[in-house]
Design an enzyme around this catalytic site. Sequence first.
Site, short mmCIF file in Angstrom:
data_model
loop_
_atom_site.label_atom_id
_atom_site.label_comp_id
_atom_site.label_asym_id
_atom_site.label_seq_id
_atom_site.Cartn_x
_atom_site.Cartn_y
_atom_site.Cartn_z
N ASP A 9 73.88 -32.86 17.21
CA ASP A 9 75.06 -32.01 17.48
C ASP A 9 76.39 -32.53 16.92
O ASP A 9 77.41 -32.52 17.63
CB ASP A 9 75.22 -31.81 18.99
CG ASP A 9 74.03 -31.08 19.62
OD1 ASP A 9 73.12 -30.68 18.89
OD2 ASP A 9 74.03 -30.93 20.86
N LYS A 107 69.44 -25.13 19.11
CA LYS A 107 69.04 -25.15 20.52
C LYS A 107 70.12 -24.49 21.38
O LYS A 107 71.27 -24.37 20.96
CB LYS A 107 68.78 -26.59 20.98
CG LYS A 107 69.97 -27.53 20.83
CD LYS A 107 69.56 -28.97 21.09
CE LYS A 107 70.73 -29.91 21.01
NZ LYS A 107 71.75 -29.74 22.04
N CYS A 152 73.45 -34.82 25.38
CA CYS A 152 72.39 -34.39 24.46
C CYS A 152 71.63 -35.56 23.83
O CYS A 152 70.41 -35.47 23.65
CB CYS A 152 72.97 -33.47 23.40
SG CYS A 152 73.58 -31.92 24.12
#
Length: 199
Positions: A9, A107, A152
């Site tokens: 990310d 996601k 994450c």
Amino acid sequence: MKTALIVIDVQIDFCEDGALAVDNGDSVVPIINEMLCEYDIVCLTQDWHPFGHSSFASSHEGRSPFDLVEMSYGKQVLWPDHCVQGSIGANFHKELNTNLADMIVRKGSNPDIDSYSAFFENDHKTPTGLHGYLQTRQVKKLDLVGLATDFCVAYSALDAAMLGYSVRVLEKATRAIDLDESLKTARENMAAAGVILEH
């Protein structure tokens, strides 16, 4: 034994002036770029939420960002709107070298379930497809970098260890949100699961 680099990310909304900026998040980009050529396989993850996602505080009347609520799959932190599909903030950081990526995993696109981990949505059941890909490429070891260490990255590391990978989190190339000591908790949980935390 193949090793994959999983880059979590590194997107505009998690970097400086982003909607959910991680302190000093931009600083991981040059470090990650230097690493990319050292790996057999590189996979990138990208938060990719539809407008009005259930993890957004704006979707819950009377709630504020960082409130904790109960969802069907367990406790959920409510976030500012971020990484909305097709928005500028959802793009990778402009200086991140994405050309060497073998796979990009998007996601969090299910409007009803958040997805921190690169491997499963937050129900811990719905797979993203990354594990299957790594299995076909005969990967046994993973190094994880990116944003944010305590959410994450940590969730991805814990799931990877549960799936049987040898896992390292390279903390020089991660940065944390650190919400109510979440970084300390994440480090403890990762260490207990056998994840190597390398500074």
